[in-house]
Scaffold this motif. Structure first.
Motif, PDB file in Angstrom:
ATOM      1  N   LYS A 152       1.253  15.019  -1.858  1.00  0.00           N
ATOM      2  CA  LYS A 152       1.454  14.317  -0.596  1.00  0.00           C
ATOM      3  C   LYS A 152       0.245  13.438  -0.322  1.00  0.00           C
ATOM      4  O   LYS A 152      -0.896  13.920  -0.347  1.00  0.00           O
ATOM      5  N   VAL A 153       0.496  12.157  -0.052  1.00  0.00           N
ATOM      6  CA  VAL A 153      -0.584  11.177   0.094  1.00  0.00           C
ATOM      7  C   VAL A 153      -0.446  10.488   1.457  1.00  0.00           C
ATOM      8  O   VAL A 153       0.625   9.961   1.781  1.00  0.00           O
ATOM      9  N   VAL A 154      -1.527  10.491   2.234  1.00  0.00           N
ATOM     10  CA  VAL A 154      -1.516   9.826   3.537  1.00  0.00           C
ATOM     11  C   VAL A 154      -1.445   8.315   3.344  1.00  0.00           C
ATOM     12  O   VAL A 154      -2.114   7.757   2.460  1.00  0.00           O
ATOM     13  N   ARG A 155      -0.652   7.636   4.158  1.00  0.00           N
ATOM     14  CA  ARG A 155      -0.496   6.179   4.074  1.00  0.00           C
ATOM     15  C   ARG A 155      -1.831   5.468   4.288  1.00  0.00           C
ATOM     16  O   ARG A 155      -2.590   5.821   5.200  1.00  0.00           O
ATOM     17  N   PRO A 156      -2.129   4.476   3.489  1.00  0.00           N
ATOM     18  CA  PRO A 156      -3.366   3.711   3.700  1.00  0.00           C
ATOM     19  C   PRO A 156      -3.319   2.963   5.027  1.00  0.00           C
ATOM     20  O   PRO A 156      -2.303   2.370   5.389  1.00  0.00           O
ATOM     21  N   GLY A 157      -4.415   3.016   5.764  1.00  0.00           N
ATOM     22  CA  GLY A 157      -4.522   2.280   7.020  1.00  0.00           C
ATOM     23  C   GLY A 157      -3.775   2.897   8.185  1.00  0.00           C
ATOM     24  O   GLY A 157      -3.800   2.349   9.300  1.00  0.00           O
ATOM     25  N   ILE A 158      -3.122   4.053   7.970  1.00  0.00           N
ATOM     26  CA  ILE A 158      -2.295   4.620   9.037  1.00  0.00           C
ATOM     27  C   ILE A 158      -3.153   5.136  10.189  1.00  0.00           C
ATOM     28  O   ILE A 158      -2.755   5.071  11.359  1.00  0.00           O
ATOM     29  N   ALA A 159      -4.366   5.628   9.869  1.00  0.00           N
ATOM     30  CA  ALA A 159      -5.227   6.143  10.935  1.00  0.00           C
ATOM     31  C   ALA A 159      -5.611   5.031  11.908  1.00  0.00           C
ATOM     32  O   ALA A 159      -5.602   5.218  13.126  1.00  0.00           O
ATOM     33  N   GLN A 160      -5.921   3.833  11.354  1.00  0.00           N
ATOM     34  CA  GLN A 160      -6.289   2.708  12.216  1.00  0.00           C
ATOM     35  C   GLN A 160      -5.093   2.247  13.046  1.00  0.00           C
ATOM     36  O   GLN A 160      -5.236   1.913  14.230  1.00  0.00           O
ATOM     37  N   ARG A 161      -3.909   2.244  12.428  1.00  0.00           N
ATOM     38  CA  ARG A 161      -2.726   1.817  13.174  1.00  0.00           C
ATOM     39  C   ARG A 161      -2.400   2.805  14.289  1.00  0.00           C
ATOM     40  O   ARG A 161      -2.027   2.409  15.401  1.00  0.00           O
TER      41      ARG A 161
END
Length: 553
Positions: A152-161
């Motif tokens: 399972k991989v967290v989406r890139p840039g999702i934390a900033q969004r």
């Protein structure tokens, strides 16, 4: 004030709300009210949009606004204490339908997080995702030892969004708190804070892995539930590697029948597992929809569930757990007076609440349900109605209880899909009563006593001096007591919950300590377990005094 960089996003949100004819939501936000007059600039609404219910229109608008607003709607659907039922029902249908990000990008994230090439870490890693959601996506892989796993991989840039959209939601909450007529009941800023915490927890895959490990330990060798293994060597905060499991989604009735699964047994086990997680372990899967709860097809006669996705788990404070269990038991027994008393004693409602009025309100909610066959009664639905009714009496409900209520709705929904004739009350009542008896019976008290004895023995030598100091201060008037009304209410609630256990424990401690002392004296010993007999005698005397005082109270 909202930063200028957020203005385009705000306008985009307003455009979607107006397109779906959610004018009342726009009017509720002071910042958006002028946009009502330029509605035509935002395009015409979709065909027949006004014929849809308000809940359906809101669901479609959130889906168009993007993954964070989808997640917002999913979480908001759990707050049935705040939302009308029709809107909550529609929001529960929101699904993460998010296009995957490139597999090569996922591969790069894994390599950076684990500090090695994928070829060194895995015998095989598929760049084609198995599933894609708003927070993360999942890839199939194989470890070097041949075991199949999913990554399972967290989406890139999702934390900033998420941070950007949460900032906007906080702005909306402040505006709603200022202008909405029912802001004190809705508590918009508290709701947004709860959503933000949930999203932040879901971003931390190490937390999810720890959740999975605890649930797996709780159900080790269980014939009813299987939890996949976590591979910590291949996991980090934004990457989680789990044992790959295969199963049938719990709502895929055709596939379950084709596999020869006994659906009646599965439905009963689902209800029993819920109460076991809540009242035995105090740790429950709080995102238990059919997509996260599978059925093992390899065991058709004695079927078991397979749990996946452990981002949202729930637990209750010990006091809440006690009051909730007592409420359930009173509800099973149709003891409305007891339900009213419990709500006040728990501190969920003001101490000034008239019990006779509350009892009448509870009866008016429950009696219509009990005219039906028990197999047609939803315990979750009764609880929702009770909470909604109790709000008139200034009910204060903790988020954990709302999360549990939402989970119970999910579990009962799955149970009725699997077996429409299931008698949820007949399945749930004996399980809850047995679990509660085990939790508070003699064996549980003995275990608690054994855990506390070393602590008491360590403190025993200091007791005479502490008692002497206290009596000296009391005789000279040096002790001043200040107790506020809220403190008294909390003290009463704690005492009511604990007295039934404390008095027998104290008596048991007295008997045990006395037996040890008599045995030692008979054998001529001066110390037991390295503790002087004088300390043991002090502990016995103190425990006897404590037991006597509690008995009289």
């Amino acid at each position: 004030m909202t930063p200028l960089t957020s203005v385009p996003r705000l306008i985009g949100i307003a455009r979607v709300l107006l397109r779906y004819r959610l004018d009342d939501l726009v009017e509720a936000v002071h910042l958006y009210r002028p946009l009502i007059w330029v509605r035509g600039l935002f395009g015409r609404p979709a065909a027949n949009i006004e014929e849809l219910s308000r809940g359906a229109r809101l669901r479609m608008a959130l889906a168009e606004l993007g993954p964070i607003f989808v997640k917002f709607g999913q979480i908001l659907s759990t707050r049935r204490d705040l939302l009308p039922g029709d809107i909550a029902d529609e929001l529960t249908q929101l699904q993460d339908q998010v296009p995957p990000f490139p597999g090569a990008e996922a591969r790069a994230i894994v390599e950076k997080a684990l500090g090695a090439d994928v070829a060194e870490l895995f015998a095989f890693f598929s760049e084609e995702p198995l599933a894609s959601a708003s927070i993360a996506q999942v890839h199939a892989a194989q470890l070097k030892d041949g075991r199949e796993v999913v990554v399972k991989v967290v989406r890139p840039g999702i934390a900033q969004r998420i941070a950007g959209d949460m900032s906007l939601l906080r702005d909306f909450a402040r505006l709603a708190e200022r202008f909405h007529p029912n802001a004190d009941k809705i508590r918009p800023r508290d709701v947004v804070a709860e959503i933000e915490l949930t999203l932040r927890n879901e971003l931390d895959l190490q937390r999810e892995g720890a959740n999975a490990c605890l649930l797996r330990r709780n159900f080790k060798d269980s014939p009813d539930l299987y939890v996949p293994e976590v591979f910590w060597s291949h996991s980090r905060e934004n990457v989680l590697t789990l044992e790959r499991v295969r199963g049938i989604p719990a709502d895929d009735i055709a596939a379950l029948d084709a596999a020869g699964i006994d659906r009646t047994k599965v439905a009963q086990k689902g209800i029993q597992l819920f109460y076991t997680q809540v009242f035995r372990d105090n740790f429950f899967h709080a995102d238990a929809h059919a997509g996260n709860i599978w059925v093992d097809p390899s065991r058709p006669v004695e079927p078991r569930f397979i749990a996946i996705d452990f981002g949202i788990m729930g637990s209750l404070a010990e006091a809440d757990q006690f009051w909730l269990a007592e409420n359930f038991i009173a509800l099973f027994n149709q003891d409305y007076r007891r339900i009213a008393q419990l709500h006040v004693q728990a501190g969920w409602m003001p101490a000034t609440t008239r019990l006779d009025e509350l009892e009448a309100a509870v009866r008016s909610v429950c009696e219509p349900y009990f005219t039906r066959p028990l197999s047609e009664i939803s315990l979750a639905e009764v609880l929702v109605k009770l909470f909604q009714t109790a709000r008139r009496y200034e009910l204060t409900v903790q988020p954990q209880l709302i999360l549990l209520q939402k989970t119970l709705l999910n579990i009962e929904g799955i149970g009725r899909q699997l077996d429409p004739k299931i008698d949820i009350w007949a399945v749930a009542k004996p399980v809850l009563e047995r679990l509660w008896r085990d939790r508070h019976g003699p064996a549980a008290m003995w275990k608690a006593l054994r855990r506390r004895v070393p602590e008491w023995l360590t403190a025993a030598p200091d007791m005479p001096q502490l008692l002497h100091d206290y009596l000296k201060k009391a005789s000279s008037g040096g002790i001043e007591m200040r107790v506020h009304s809220e403190d008294l209410r909390n003290l009463h609630a704690d005492a009511s919950a604990g007295r039934a256990q404390i008095v027998p424990l104290a008596l048991g401690a007295t008997l045990i300590l006395s037996s040890v002392l008599l045995y030692a004296l008979d054998g001529g010993a001066t110390r037991v377990l390295g503790v002087p007999l004088t300390a043991w005698a002090t502990a016995i005397a103190g425990t006897l005094c404590f037991w006597t005082a509690n008995r009289r109270s």
